[in-house]
Each structure stands twice: as structure tokens, then as C-alpha cells.
Scaffold this motif. Structure first.
Motif, PDB file in Angstrom:
ATOM      1  N   PRO A 240       0.812  -1.215   0.000  1.00 29.14           N
ATOM      2  CA  PRO A 240       0.000   0.000   0.000  1.00 29.14           C
ATOM      3  C   PRO A 240       0.857   1.282   0.000  1.00 29.14           C
ATOM      4  CG  PRO A 240      -0.738  -1.501   1.729  1.00 29.14           C
ATOM      5  CD  PRO A 240       0.544  -2.043   1.185  1.00 29.14           C
TER       6      PRO A 240
ATOM      7  N   PHE B  72       0.998   5.395   1.095  1.00 31.56           N
ATOM      8  CA  PHE B  72       0.480   6.303   2.114  1.00 31.56           C
ATOM      9  C   PHE B  72       0.927   7.722   1.794  1.00 31.56           C
ATOM     10  CE2 PHE B  72       0.554   2.152   3.951  1.00 31.56           C
ATOM     11  CZ  PHE B  72      -0.637   2.088   4.658  1.00 31.56           C
TER      12      PHE B  72
ATOM     13  N   TRP C 169      -0.884   0.038   7.860  1.00 33.10           N
ATOM     14  CA  TRP C 169      -1.170   1.346   8.462  1.00 33.10           C
ATOM     15  C   TRP C 169      -0.269   1.572   9.673  1.00 33.10           C
ATOM     16  CZ3 TRP C 169      -4.013   5.535   7.216  1.00 33.10           C
ATOM     17  CH2 TRP C 169      -4.159   6.509   8.208  1.00 33.10           C
TER      18      TRP C 169
ATOM     19  N   GLU D  56      -4.180   6.469   3.542  1.00 31.69           N
ATOM     20  CA  GLU D  56      -3.779   5.404   2.630  1.00 31.69           C
ATOM     21  C   GLU D  56      -4.274   5.812   1.252  1.00 31.69           C
ATOM     22  OE1 GLU D  56      -4.145   0.630   1.772  1.00 31.69           O
ATOM     23  OE2 GLU D  56      -4.746   1.391   3.739  1.00 31.69           O
TER      24      GLU D  56
END
Length: 88
Positions: free
Chosen positions: A2, A4, A58, A82
Motif C-alpha cells: 500500500p 500512504f 497502516w 492510505e
């Protein structure tokens, strides 16, 4: 992995902020070196800036942000997001 985005706003005078810019740049380079694909910059017209980077979770993204010298030295406030990429 992911992506961010840390969107930040400065909360100190420029002289104070500028004292911590070299440490921030070194920190971002260390993130690049560790494979986080980090990029950092500022908004030309409106002030503030952004750090984008990859992290596995996260929790790790938040830990990365908390180690940024601009955060440690209380130079900026921030929101962490995100970033969900739609087109590459």
C-alpha cells in the motif's frame, strides 16, 4: 504494498523549520534506501507539503511518520491517508 500520504502543515517559523530540513531529507533518503519508494515535497502556492511512501500496513506507516524529524521536532501537523491507486 500500500501507498500512504502524509499531508502536512507547518506550525513553526521558517528559521526553525529550515533547521530540521536536512534531517528530514536524510530521513526520506533512508526510506528510499529501505525500499519504501518515498518522495517528499512542498506546495509552491499554498504552503505545507506531502510525503508519499509505501509501507506494508497502516501501523508501519504511522511508525514511519512518527520518526520523521519534522514530526519529532514539532515543526508540522499532519494527516495520514492510505492512497488507493486506481491507474498506474
Amino acid at each position: 504494498m500500500p501507498w500512504f500520504a502524509k499531508i502536512e502543515s507547518g506550525i513553526v517559523d521558517k528559521a526553525t523549520f529550515d533547521r530540521y530540513v536536512p534531517a528530514h531529507k536524510a530521513y526520506v533518503q533512508s526510506l528510499v534506501d529501505k525500499g519504501h519508494k518515498a518522495r517528499s515535497g512542498y506546495w509552491y502556492r499554498r504552503g505545507g507539503g506531502m510525503l508519499i511512501f509505501e509501507a506494508p500496513s497502516w501501523e508501519e506507516a504511522e511508525a514511519i511518520v512518527q520518526q520523521d524529524p519534522l514530526i519529532i521536532n514539532h515543526c508540522v501537523t499532519y494527516d495520514l491517508y492510505e492512497w488507493c491507486i486506481v491507474v498506474e
